[in-house]
Scaffold this motif. Structure first.
Motif, PDB file in Angstrom:
ATOM      1  N   GLU A   1       0.821  -1.218   0.000  1.00 18.72           N
ATOM      2  CA  GLU A   1       0.000   0.000   0.000  1.00 18.72           C
ATOM      3  C   GLU A   1       0.857   1.271   0.000  1.00 18.72           C
ATOM      4  OE1 GLU A   1      -3.186   0.124  -0.562  1.00 18.72           O
ATOM      5  OE2 GLU A   1      -3.379  -2.063  -0.540  1.00 18.72           O
ATOM      6  N   TYR A   2       2.138   1.153   0.333  1.00 19.59           N
ATOM      7  CA  TYR A   2       3.032   2.308   0.348  1.00 19.59           C
ATOM      8  C   TYR A   2       3.782   2.481  -0.977  1.00 19.59           C
ATOM      9  CZ  TYR A   2       2.155   2.760   5.323  1.00 19.59           C
ATOM     10  OH  TYR A   2       1.547   2.944   6.542  1.00 19.59           O
ATOM     11  N   ILE A   3       3.458   1.654  -1.963  1.00 17.66           N
ATOM     12  CA  ILE A   3       4.075   1.780  -3.288  1.00 17.66           C
ATOM     13  C   ILE A   3       3.293   2.822  -4.073  1.00 17.66           C
ATOM     14  CG2 ILE A   3       4.547   0.577  -5.458  1.00 17.66           C
ATOM     15  CD1 ILE A   3       4.869  -2.005  -3.772  1.00 17.66           C
ATOM     16  N   ASP A   4       3.997   3.827  -4.589  1.00 19.71           N
ATOM     17  CA  ASP A   4       3.296   4.915  -5.271  1.00 19.71           C
ATOM     18  C   ASP A   4       2.861   4.572  -6.690  1.00 19.71           C
ATOM     19  OD1 ASP A   4       5.821   4.982  -6.397  1.00 19.71           O
ATOM     20  OD2 ASP A   4       6.288   7.035  -5.783  1.00 19.71           O
ATOM     21  N   ASP A   5       3.477   3.593  -7.327  1.00 20.32           N
ATOM     22  CA  ASP A   5       3.089   3.169  -8.674  1.00 20.32           C
ATOM     23  C   ASP A   5       1.915   2.195  -8.567  1.00 20.32           C
ATOM     24  OD1 ASP A   5       2.870   1.717 -11.137  1.00 20.32           O
ATOM     25  OD2 ASP A   5       4.938   2.276 -11.633  1.00 20.32           O
ATOM     26  N   GLU A   6       0.728   2.657  -8.942  1.00 17.59           N
ATOM     27  CA  GLU A   6      -0.490   1.858  -8.767  1.00 17.59           C
ATOM     28  C   GLU A   6      -0.449   0.542  -9.536  1.00 17.59           C
ATOM     29  OE1 GLU A   6      -5.337   2.307  -9.265  1.00 17.59           O
ATOM     30  OE2 GLU A   6      -4.035   4.030  -9.657  1.00 17.59           O
ATOM     31  N   THR A   7       0.128   0.549 -10.735  1.00 17.77           N
ATOM     32  CA  THR A   7       0.216  -0.674 -11.533  1.00 17.77           C
ATOM     33  C   THR A   7       1.078  -1.719 -10.831  1.00 17.77           C
ATOM     34  OG1 THR A   7      -0.018   0.631 -13.551  1.00 17.77           O
ATOM     35  CG2 THR A   7       0.846  -1.602 -13.799  1.00 17.77           C
ATOM     36  N   VAL A   8       2.226  -1.301 -10.331  1.00 16.75           N
ATOM     37  CA  VAL A   8       3.128  -2.209  -9.605  1.00 16.75           C
ATOM     38  C   VAL A   8       2.450  -2.697  -8.338  1.00 16.75           C
ATOM     39  CG1 VAL A   8       5.341  -2.387  -8.393  1.00 16.75           C
ATOM     40  CG2 VAL A   8       5.202  -1.167 -10.577  1.00 16.75           C
ATOM     41  N   ARG A   9       1.843  -1.763  -7.594  1.00 14.80           N
ATOM     42  CA  ARG A   9       1.153  -2.112  -6.345  1.00 14.80           C
ATOM     43  C   ARG A   9       0.080  -3.172  -6.590  1.00 14.80           C
ATOM     44  NH1 ARG A   9      -0.325   2.764  -4.776  1.00 14.80           N
ATOM     45  NH2 ARG A   9      -2.321   2.735  -5.835  1.00 14.80           N
ATOM     46  N   ASN A  10      -0.760  -2.969  -7.580  1.00 14.83           N
ATOM     47  CA  ASN A  10      -1.853  -3.914  -7.863  1.00 14.83           C
ATOM     48  C   ASN A  10      -1.328  -5.269  -8.324  1.00 14.83           C
ATOM     49  OD1 ASN A  10      -3.772  -2.042  -7.118  1.00 14.83           O
ATOM     50  ND2 ASN A  10      -4.117  -1.324  -9.195  1.00 14.83           N
ATOM     51  N   ARG A  11      -0.239  -5.263  -9.109  1.00 11.05           N
ATOM     52  CA  ARG A  11       0.349  -6.526  -9.575  1.00 11.05           C
ATOM     53  C   ARG A  11       0.878  -7.331  -8.385  1.00 11.05           C
ATOM     54  NH1 ARG A  11       5.329  -7.468 -10.225  1.00 11.05           N
ATOM     55  NH2 ARG A  11       5.954  -5.302 -10.537  1.00 11.05           N
ATOM     56  N   ILE A  12       1.541  -6.665  -7.456  1.00 16.51           N
ATOM     57  CA  ILE A  12       2.089  -7.350  -6.275  1.00 16.51           C
ATOM     58  C   ILE A  12       0.957  -7.892  -5.406  1.00 16.51           C
ATOM     59  CG2 ILE A  12       3.311  -6.966  -4.092  1.00 16.51           C
ATOM     60  CD1 ILE A  12       5.200  -5.077  -5.686  1.00 16.51           C
ATOM     61  N   ILE A  13      -0.055  -7.078  -5.153  1.00 20.01           N
ATOM     62  CA  ILE A  13      -1.183  -7.519  -4.318  1.00 20.01           C
ATOM     63  C   ILE A  13      -1.874  -8.716  -4.954  1.00 20.01           C
ATOM     64  CG2 ILE A  13      -3.474  -6.848  -3.487  1.00 20.01           C
ATOM     65  CD1 ILE A  13      -2.286  -4.009  -3.037  1.00 20.01           C
ATOM     66  N   GLU A  14      -2.105  -8.669  -6.260  1.00 17.86           N
ATOM     67  CA  GLU A  14      -2.760  -9.792  -6.943  1.00 17.86           C
ATOM     68  C   GLU A  14      -1.893 -11.046  -6.890  1.00 17.86           C
ATOM     69  OE1 GLU A  14      -5.219 -12.307  -8.580  1.00 17.86           O
ATOM     70  OE2 GLU A  14      -5.762 -10.298  -7.904  1.00 17.86           O
ATOM     71  N   SER A  15      -0.588 -10.882  -7.044  1.00 17.01           N
ATOM     72  CA  SER A  15       0.320 -12.028  -6.984  1.00 17.01           C
ATOM     73  C   SER A  15       0.267 -12.696  -5.610  1.00 17.01           C
ATOM     74  CB  SER A  15       1.750 -11.576  -7.296  1.00 17.01           C
ATOM     75  OG  SER A  15       2.642 -12.664  -7.188  1.00 17.01           O
ATOM     76  N   ILE A  16       0.246 -11.890  -4.554  1.00 17.36           N
ATOM     77  CA  ILE A  16       0.197 -12.439  -3.191  1.00 17.36           C
ATOM     78  C   ILE A  16      -1.133 -13.138  -2.945  1.00 17.36           C
ATOM     79  CG2 ILE A  16       0.152 -11.820  -0.731  1.00 17.36           C
ATOM     80  CD1 ILE A  16       2.158  -9.550  -1.474  1.00 17.36           C
ATOM     81  N   ARG A  17      -2.211 -12.538  -3.397  1.00 14.40           N
ATOM     82  CA  ARG A  17      -3.537 -13.147  -3.180  1.00 14.40           C
ATOM     83  C   ARG A  17      -3.708 -14.444  -3.958  1.00 14.40           C
ATOM     84  NH1 ARG A  17      -6.774  -7.473  -2.992  1.00 14.40           N
ATOM     85  NH2 ARG A  17      -6.390  -7.103  -0.772  1.00 14.40           N
ATOM     86  N   SER A  18      -3.015 -14.592  -5.085  1.00 14.25           N
ATOM     87  CA  SER A  18      -3.176 -15.804  -5.890  1.00 14.25           C
ATOM     88  C   SER A  18      -2.144 -16.887  -5.577  1.00 14.25           C
ATOM     89  CB  SER A  18      -3.118 -15.458  -7.383  1.00 14.25           C
ATOM     90  OG  SER A  18      -1.843 -14.955  -7.724  1.00 14.25           O
ATOM     91  N   ASP A  19      -1.047 -16.513  -4.903  1.00 10.49           N
ATOM     92  CA  ASP A  19       0.016 -17.479  -4.624  1.00 10.49           C
ATOM     93  C   ASP A  19       0.696 -17.112  -3.308  1.00 10.49           C
ATOM     94  OD1 ASP A  19       2.180 -19.215  -4.554  1.00 10.49           O
ATOM     95  OD2 ASP A  19       3.098 -18.466  -6.412  1.00 10.49           O
ATOM     96  N   THR A  20       0.353 -17.851  -2.249  1.00  9.62           N
ATOM     97  CA  THR A  20       0.942 -17.581  -0.935  1.00  9.62           C
ATOM     98  C   THR A  20       2.082 -18.540  -0.605  1.00  9.62           C
ATOM     99  OG1 THR A  20      -0.745 -18.920   0.148  1.00  9.62           O
ATOM    100  CG2 THR A  20      -1.170 -16.543   0.002  1.00  9.62           C
ATOM    101  N   SER A  21       2.686 -19.127  -1.632  1.00  8.87           N
ATOM    102  CA  SER A  21       3.835 -19.999  -1.379  1.00  8.87           C
ATOM    103  C   SER A  21       4.992 -19.162  -0.832  1.00  8.87           C
ATOM    104  CB  SER A  21       4.276 -20.695  -2.674  1.00  8.87           C
ATOM    105  OG  SER A  21       4.811 -19.745  -3.586  1.00  8.87           O
ATOM    106  N   ALA A  22       5.860 -19.798  -0.071  1.00  2.71           N
ATOM    107  CA  ALA A  22       7.010 -19.100   0.507  1.00  2.71           C
ATOM    108  C   ALA A  22       7.854 -18.451  -0.581  1.00  2.71           C
ATOM    109  CB  ALA A  22       7.849 -20.065   1.340  1.00  2.71           C
ATOM    110  N   GLU A  23       8.042 -19.154  -1.691  1.00  5.37           N
ATOM    111  CA  GLU A  23       8.866 -18.618  -2.777  1.00  5.37           C
ATOM    112  C   GLU A  23       8.275 -17.325  -3.322  1.00  5.37           C
ATOM    113  OE1 GLU A  23       7.624 -21.787  -2.771  1.00  5.37           O
ATOM    114  OE2 GLU A  23       9.457 -22.842  -2.197  1.00  5.37           O
ATOM    115  N   ASN A  24       6.966 -17.309  -3.553  1.00  7.92           N
ATOM    116  CA  ASN A  24       6.343 -16.099  -4.089  1.00  7.92           C
ATOM    117  C   ASN A  24       6.344 -14.963  -3.073  1.00  7.92           C
ATOM    118  OD1 ASN A  24       4.971 -14.717  -6.290  1.00  7.92           O
ATOM    119  ND2 ASN A  24       3.215 -14.699  -4.901  1.00  7.92           N
ATOM    120  N   LEU A  25       6.062 -15.284  -1.812  1.00 10.90           N
ATOM    121  CA  LEU A  25       6.058 -14.237  -0.787  1.00 10.90           C
ATOM    122  C   LEU A  25       7.434 -13.596  -0.644  1.00 10.90           C
ATOM    123  CD1 LEU A  25       3.806 -15.858   1.958  1.00 10.90           C
ATOM    124  CD2 LEU A  25       3.181 -14.060   0.324  1.00 10.90           C
TER     125      LEU A  25
END
Length: 198
Positions: free
Chosen positions: A48-72
């Motif tokens: 949420e502290y990332i100012d680039d909205e595209t990057v922020r949303n990509r990271i949030i979506e990646s975490i929500r879709s893959d909570t493996s240790a490697e991805n986190l």
């Protein structure tokens, strides 16, 4: 179901020899502060502290879709990099790790009783809540000599942070969270010696 202490021979032996080590993680911070926590929440909060909205949303979506240790680990590396780039890293860390104090007096009292039994506290947390709750000092994997001295002398005056500490007041940031940081600690012989000893 209750277990008789006499049936736990390994535990009894450890208690008699003053060799108890308690390992704490994010659940202890959540319990002490009465705030929901955990590593995934911490990473999402950081995004949420990332100012680039595209990057922020990509990271949030990646975490929500893959909570493996490697991805986190991969995603926290990106959050750290992006927040440092946008000068919001310290704000994130302060808000996540330094704004909530100890709220659970009963748990704090229990921790002080454990310390009185000569137990050693070890944590993967970056915050200083255990120190506040149990009136202890702070040691980190970055201070292997001090950690070894404390253990060798059978003292327990400090919490040992095996994944580092964030302490803005003392300008300390030794956290281990992303892939490069994990790789560095794995190749750090002194840090590995302390972890294996414990």
């Amino acid at each position: 179901m209750k277990t008789n202490l006499e049936d736990c021979t390994g535990l009894l032996e450890a208690i008699k020899k003053d060799k108890l080590v308690f390992m704490f993680g994010s659940g202890m911070s959540a319990a002490l502060t009465h705030q929901p926590g955990g590593w995934i929440r911490w990473i999402l909060d950081g995004a949420e502290y990332i100012d680039d909205e595209t990057v922020r949303n990509r990271i949030i979506e990646s975490i929500r879709s893959d909570t493996s240790a490697e991805n986190l680990i991969r995603m926290v590396g990106q959050v750290i990099s992006e927040t440092k780039r946008s000068n919001t890293y310290d704000v994130w860390m302060n808000q996540s790790l330094e704004t909530h104090g100890v709220e659970d007096a009963l748990l704090s009292k229990a921790l002080k009783l454990l310390i009185a039994s000569k137990a050693v506290f070890l944590t993967t947390n970056y915050d200083l809540l255990l120190e506040q709750a149990a009136d202890l000092q702070t040691l980190s994997y970055t201070e292997p000599d001090e950690c070894f001295r404390m253990l060798e002398q059978n003292h327990n005056h400090a919490v040992i942070h095996i994944h580092g500490v964030y302490d803005s007041e003392n300008n300390i940031d030794s956290i281990i969270a992303d892939e490069d940081q994990y790789r560095a600690i794995i190749s750090d012989d002194a840090a590995q010696f302390i972890q294996n000893l414990l």
